[in-house]
Design a protein around this motif. Sequence first.
Motif, PDB file in Angstrom:
ATOM      1  N   MET A   1       1.912 -12.430  28.578  1.00 33.37           N
ATOM      2  CA  MET A   1       2.749 -11.885  27.502  1.00 33.37           C
ATOM      3  C   MET A   1       4.096 -12.623  27.505  1.00 33.37           C
ATOM      4  N   ILE A   2       4.502 -13.093  26.339  1.00 36.91           N
ATOM      5  CA  ILE A   2       5.782 -13.768  26.196  1.00 36.91           C
ATOM      6  C   ILE A   2       6.906 -12.739  26.254  1.00 36.91           C
ATOM      7  N   ARG A   3       7.970 -13.084  26.991  1.00 37.57           N
ATOM      8  CA  ARG A   3       9.156 -12.228  27.024  1.00 37.57           C
ATOM      9  C   ARG A   3      10.353 -13.045  26.534  1.00 37.57           C
ATOM     10  N   PHE A   4      11.263 -12.346  25.855  1.00 36.26           N
ATOM     11  CA  PHE A   4      12.418 -12.996  25.272  1.00 36.26           C
ATOM     12  C   PHE A   4      13.688 -12.441  25.908  1.00 36.26           C
ATOM     13  N   GLY A   5      14.673 -13.319  26.090  1.00 40.40           N
ATOM     14  CA  GLY A   5      15.938 -12.896  26.667  1.00 40.40           C
ATOM     15  C   GLY A   5      17.105 -13.287  25.798  1.00 40.40           C
ATOM     16  N   VAL A   6      17.971 -12.322  25.503  1.00 41.96           N
ATOM     17  CA  VAL A   6      19.194 -12.604  24.748  1.00 41.96           C
ATOM     18  C   VAL A   6      20.426 -12.087  25.486  1.00 41.96           C
ATOM     19  N   LEU A   7      20.243 -11.531  26.700  1.00 39.07           N
ATOM     20  CA  LEU A   7      21.382 -11.063  27.490  1.00 39.07           C
ATOM     21  C   LEU A   7      21.949 -12.242  28.270  1.00 39.07           C
ATOM     22  N   GLY A   8      22.494 -13.171  27.535  1.00 38.53           N
ATOM     23  CA  GLY A   8      22.926 -14.468  28.034  1.00 38.53           C
ATOM     24  C   GLY A   8      22.439 -15.506  27.048  1.00 38.53           C
ATOM     25  N   PRO A   9      22.270 -16.755  27.432  1.00 38.82           N
ATOM     26  CA  PRO A   9      21.664 -17.731  26.525  1.00 38.82           C
ATOM     27  C   PRO A   9      20.261 -17.300  26.123  1.00 38.82           C
ATOM     28  N   VAL A  10      19.842 -17.644  24.912  1.00 34.63           N
ATOM     29  CA  VAL A  10      18.546 -17.235  24.398  1.00 34.63           C
ATOM     30  C   VAL A  10      17.442 -18.006  25.120  1.00 34.63           C
ATOM     31  N   ILE A  11      16.457 -17.269  25.660  1.00 37.12           N
ATOM     32  CA  ILE A  11      15.355 -17.887  26.384  1.00 37.12           C
ATOM     33  C   ILE A  11      14.056 -17.197  26.008  1.00 37.12           C
ATOM     34  N   ALA A  12      12.945 -17.821  26.368  1.00 36.22           N
ATOM     35  CA  ALA A  12      11.611 -17.212  26.290  1.00 36.22           C
ATOM     36  C   ALA A  12      10.868 -17.625  27.543  1.00 36.22           C
ATOM     37  N   GLU A  13      10.036 -16.720  28.054  1.00 34.52           N
ATOM     38  CA  GLU A  13       9.256 -16.991  29.265  1.00 34.52           C
ATOM     39  C   GLU A  13       7.822 -16.535  29.043  1.00 34.52           C
ATOM     40  N   ASP A  14       6.892 -17.243  29.692  1.00 33.99           N
ATOM     41  CA  ASP A  14       5.493 -16.824  29.588  1.00 33.99           C
ATOM     42  C   ASP A  14       5.193 -15.759  30.639  1.00 33.99           C
ATOM     43  N   GLY A  15       3.933 -15.364  30.739  1.00 35.30           N
ATOM     44  CA  GLY A  15       3.557 -14.279  31.636  1.00 35.30           C
ATOM     45  C   GLY A  15       3.799 -14.562  33.095  1.00 35.30           C
ATOM     46  N   THR A  16       3.940 -15.829  33.481  1.00 31.69           N
ATOM     47  CA  THR A  16       4.204 -16.190  34.879  1.00 31.69           C
ATOM     48  C   THR A  16       5.690 -16.307  35.183  1.00 31.69           C
ATOM     49  N   GLY A  17       6.529 -16.121  34.153  1.00 36.75           N
ATOM     50  CA  GLY A  17       7.963 -16.273  34.340  1.00 36.75           C
ATOM     51  C   GLY A  17       8.464 -17.685  34.113  1.00 36.75           C
ATOM     52  N   SER A  18       7.560 -18.587  33.696  1.00 37.43           N
ATOM     53  CA  SER A  18       7.968 -19.970  33.429  1.00 37.43           C
ATOM     54  C   SER A  18       8.601 -20.073  32.048  1.00 37.43           C
ATOM     55  N   PRO A  19       9.634 -20.913  31.899  1.00 37.24           N
ATOM     56  CA  PRO A  19      10.300 -21.017  30.594  1.00 37.24           C
ATOM     57  C   PRO A  19       9.387 -21.601  29.525  1.00 37.24           C
ATOM     58  N   ALA A  69       7.440 -24.549  14.629  1.00 36.97           N
ATOM     59  CA  ALA A  69       7.584 -24.988  16.020  1.00 36.97           C
ATOM     60  C   ALA A  69       7.665 -23.790  16.964  1.00 36.97           C
ATOM     61  N   LEU A  70       8.384 -22.736  16.548  1.00 34.06           N
ATOM     62  CA  LEU A  70       8.475 -21.535  17.383  1.00 34.06           C
ATOM     63  C   LEU A  70       7.106 -20.890  17.558  1.00 34.06           C
ATOM     64  N   ARG A  71       6.328 -20.835  16.502  1.00 28.20           N
ATOM     65  CA  ARG A  71       4.984 -20.251  16.607  1.00 28.20           C
ATOM     66  C   ARG A  71       4.134 -21.013  17.615  1.00 28.20           C
ATOM     67  N   ARG A  72       4.203 -22.325  17.585  1.00 33.42           N
ATOM     68  CA  ARG A  72       3.414 -23.100  18.546  1.00 33.42           C
ATOM     69  C   ARG A  72       3.859 -22.805  19.978  1.00 33.42           C
ATOM     70  N   ALA A  73       5.151 -22.566  20.141  1.00 37.98           N
ATOM     71  CA  ALA A  73       5.675 -22.344  21.484  1.00 37.98           C
ATOM     72  C   ALA A  73       5.342 -20.955  22.015  1.00 37.98           C
ATOM     73  N   ILE A  74       5.470 -19.931  21.162  1.00 38.40           N
ATOM     74  CA  ILE A  74       5.334 -18.564  21.671  1.00 38.40           C
ATOM     75  C   ILE A  74       3.948 -17.957  21.427  1.00 38.40           C
ATOM     76  N   GLU A  75       3.102 -18.654  20.643  1.00 42.61           N
ATOM     77  CA  GLU A  75       1.719 -18.220  20.473  1.00 42.61           C
ATOM     78  C   GLU A  75       0.795 -19.394  20.762  1.00 42.61           C
ATOM     79  N   PRO A  76       0.829 -19.912  21.999  1.00 46.37           N
ATOM     80  CA  PRO A  76       0.096 -21.157  22.286  1.00 46.37           C
ATOM     81  C   PRO A  76      -1.422 -21.005  22.200  1.00 46.37           C
ATOM     82  N   GLY A  77      -1.940 -19.821  22.390  1.00 48.27           N
ATOM     83  CA  GLY A  77      -3.391 -19.643  22.364  1.00 48.27           C
ATOM     84  C   GLY A  77      -3.962 -19.332  20.999  1.00 48.27           C
ATOM     85  N   ARG A  78      -3.135 -19.299  19.969  1.00 45.78           N
ATOM     86  CA  ARG A  78      -3.635 -18.933  18.629  1.00 45.78           C
ATOM     87  C   ARG A  78      -4.476 -20.074  18.059  1.00 45.78           C
TER      88      ARG A  78
END
Length: 617
Positions: A1-19, A69-78
């Motif tokens: 599951m992708i997680r998003f962070g905005v409490l600081g610089p904007v980031i996204a991480e995959d289910g393993t915690g990798s950016p 580009a965002l869709r490819r990044a955050i929905e890689p298995g689609r």
Amino acid sequence: MIRFGVLGPVIAEDGTGSPVPLRGPMHRAVLARLIVARRRAVPIDDLVSDLWISPPEGAVAAVRTFIAALRRAIEPGRPARAPATLLVTQGRGYALRAAPDQVDAWRFEQAATAGGEAALTEALTWWRGPAYADFPDAAWPRADRSRLAELRLQAVERLASARLESGRAGEAIPDLDEHVTAHPWREDGWRLLALALYRAHRQGDALAVLRRARELLIGQLGVEPGPALRTLEGDILRQEPHLDGAAASAGAVWERAAAAYGQVRPAGRLESAVGLLRNLAVTGAGGLEVAREQRAAAVSAAEELGDPALTARVIGAYDVPAIWTRADDPEQSAGIVAAAERALAALPADGPRPVRARLLATIAVESRGTRDRRPRDCARQAEAIARELDDPGLLAFALNGVFMQSCRATGGSRLRDGVGAELVTLSRRHGLVTMEVLGHLIRLQSACAIVAFGAADEHAHAADDLAGRHGLPLVGVFTQWYRALRADVAEASPVAENLYRAAAVRLERSGMPGMSEDGLLPLALLGLHLRRGAPDPGWDPYPPGADLAAVPDPPAGLLAEAKWCLYGRAAIAAGDRAAMQRARSALAPAAGEWAGAGSGLLTLGPVADHLALLQPL
């Protein structure tokens, strides 16, 4: 599951915690703008006007490129051409359909408004800088950034309040000092810091802090401190008793209540008093101590009036949830049981069945650490009556008695988990908050017995959440010990030892001496060291030369398996085959569990490992 962070610089991480690579700043801006919208669609024209002060030609096409580009990044298995499910198109706009737990800001909001101490502590670690830190000058995140910043400040103050409530003023001081230095207009921060210093026996520093607050408020804002700060300063100078915390506050509440009940007839006064005591008992260490002291007095007073029905009601009304299988005051518990038995004998056989069931449940709950048949039979009778009457509150109390009598033999975690599950379901349906917490704690213990920490985490979180929303500070004693146990089993030895020691300090201030008398810290550290082959920490309940045949069975309780394992270890060291057989027989029903872990607090490792060592040569 992708997680998003905005409490600081904007980031996204995959289910393993990798950016997840988000490419350039414009891609991050689009993502952040959609997060600000909180799952609502943002028209593409609004995205264009928010991203550029003076939009260039082709801005709409550029936004669509960023979206792709965002869709490819955050929905890689689609699959190719399959419709998006996370970053979706809606009309002439786009929406990010993230779940509440996928965005750190959304998770933080929940923890900051409803979480208990543990949840707040964790949530504050999610901040990596100012919210939406990549876009300090943009207008579109301004309102969300301000709201989140205010929630963060409130969370710091709520966490400090929780630490003060649980008697850990010293832990609150460093964070509060930093808090008021950075935000000198936060009067509640100054109040909490001064109170923490006072409770840490630093009265002079507390007064100095209040003077500093006055100077800063007048100098920077041109206003005098508010009523809360002025009142606190006067109270500190007079050393008012209520400043000392829950114990003094509970005593004051009791005194005020007693005065209010003074004009009520004796029977009504006693019944009303027990209702107050029941509420006080869950408010913290001070309330629990006052409730325990006054409960015995109320029962004695009821018996002196010579009315068995009144005595029965006074005894049975104190249905405070009990989770630990050793009494805080064994002498008082024995007195309550004896009074309940006398009331049962004096009541007519055709008397009110709910009153009878509450007396039976009281006997079961107060008879802790015993293998006598009478308390077990009382628990069963109380449960049967409650089910026949279809009385949820009575059934919850009876199930507490069933739980307390479930430790008569080792290996009962499955039975206790069933009791806990029913308590959770029943209590949630009928709004029995404290009994719902009890159910979650029982299920936490049962999950720990088989090292099912995923399930245990869920119940710890649920218990902490309820405790935070309903002001039940003692719950954190158990969940803090649980997290030490979890670190212990995860092989984090130095971390676990520190967590155990911190949990033991909190326990000492909890008003629950029954837990302390079980020697939890020495037992936890002994288990931690023995399982790692480390040197003995210097505590052994069965020293060399002990007459193992004369040692009584450990009390029936949540630590029985752990104590039987220590007994077996001593038997092996002494070469005492009879004692080894005794330990093996006692431990056999718990072969699939971890010794001591059913307490949710500590462990000596798998019971199966100890049984293997106890096998005859």
